[in-house]
Structures are given as structure tokens and as C-alpha cells.
Design an enzyme around this catalytic site. Structure first.
Site, short mmCIF file in Angstrom:
data_model
loop_
_atom_site.label_atom_id
_atom_site.label_comp_id
_atom_site.label_asym_id
_atom_site.label_seq_id
_atom_site.Cartn_x
_atom_site.Cartn_y
_atom_site.Cartn_z
CB CYS A 18 -19.73 -15.80 14.71
SG CYS A 18 -18.91 -14.62 13.62
CG HIS A 55 -16.67 -11.96 12.19
ND1 HIS A 55 -16.64 -12.14 13.56
CD2 HIS A 55 -16.53 -10.63 11.99
CE1 HIS A 55 -16.49 -10.97 14.16
NE2 HIS A 55 -16.42 -10.04 13.22
CB CYS A 88 -17.49 -12.93 18.26
SG CYS A 88 -18.41 -12.63 16.73
CD GLU A 124 -16.67 -17.51 13.23
OE1 GLU A 124 -16.32 -17.67 14.42
OE2 GLU A 124 -16.29 -16.54 12.53
#
Length: 153
Positions: free
Chosen positions: A89, A56, A86, A58
Site C-alpha cells: 500500500c 486493502h 503495509c 488503501e
């Protein structure tokens, strides 16, 4: 004191990263991390490209920031991300000791800040983080909606 113009300027960098992700057929999420007024890390989603469920924006940006600062503790940093993080993260952001999170669009499916979970207020983390949501929300939301609209046609 929060400077909304500064938040908009840094969110534009995150949006640039999200556009790169979209061009790669990745979910268009972009992230930048700043310390002071300097961008120390930037990333976009690479889950499909790397066949990595943890790639991801992040997570990739946190890893890069840790390398730049030579520390797992990202004290005094701000994370700018185009979509509400999410659970994975948001947990990583808090465990890294990030001072502030700024996000664009809410994520009604997996958002872990306000939409589905409220991890910033979870006492188990023992970390206070300041959160600002809705910065350039319309543009960030439109990027995600357009991406998934194109997939569902």
C-alpha cells in the site's frame, strides 16, 4: 500548515470505513482520500469478501480516486488511513504521487512507514510525501486489537 482538527475530522471518516470492515469480519482498516476539503474516495478492507489479497482499503481507495480524477496521478491529495500502510500500500500511495499520508495506529508487524520499513525515505521512489502519524491513534489501535483479540479467543 497542518490543521490537526481537519486531520481528526477526516480520520473519523476512515474509522467509519474500518467499522464497516469489522462488521463484515474483515480486518478493520479504513481509508479516505481527499483533495482540497472534499472526500473523493473511501474504502475499507475487502480481502476476505473478494478473495483478493490486494483488496486493502488503501488500494481500493486509490483505484476509486484515480477514477474520480480520471488520472493515475493523485497530485494534491491526502490519504487518511486508520493503520500504518503495509509495503504494498505504501508503494502504491507513493507511486500515485499522493502529497500527504495521515495514519492512525502503527503496524508493528508490517508497517512500511516507520515500524518495519521506512519507504517514504526510500530514494528509489523519487517522490516526496509528507507523513503525519498517530492521529486518533488510541481509537485506531483499539479497533485492530479488539478484532484480533476476538479471533484468538
Amino acid at each position: 500548515m497542518i490543521d490537526k482538527n481537519k486531520d481528526i475530522d477526516f480520520m473519523r471518516y476512515a474509522i467509519d470505513e474500518a467499522r464497516i470492515a469489522a462488521e463484515m469480519d474483515e480486518v478493520p482498516v479504513g481509508c479516505v482520500i481527499i483533495k482540497g476539503n472534499l472526500v473523493i474516495a473511501r474504502a475499507h478492507n475487502l480481502r476476505e469478501t473478494r478473495n483478493d489479497p490486494t483488496a486493502h482499503a488503501e488500494i481500493l481507495a486509490l483505484r476509486a480516486a484515480g477514477a474520480v480524477l480520471s488520472s493515475r496521478r493523485l497530485t494534491g491529495t491526502t490519504v487518511y488511513v486508520t493503520v500504518e500502510p503495509c509495503p504494498m500500500c505504501m508503494s502504491a500511495i507513493m507511486l500515485a504521487g499522493v502529497e500527504r499520508l495521515v495514519y492512525g495506529a502503527k503496524d508493528s508487524v508490517a508497517g512500511a512507514v516507520v515500524s518495519q520499513l521506512n519507504l517514504p525515505n526510500e530514494p528509489a521512489f523519487r517522490h516526496e510525501i509528507r507523513v503525519t502519524g498517530g492521529i486518533m491513534e488510541e481509537e485506531c489501535s483499539a479497533m485492530i486489537a479488539d478484532f484480533f483479540k476476538g479471533i484468538r479467543i
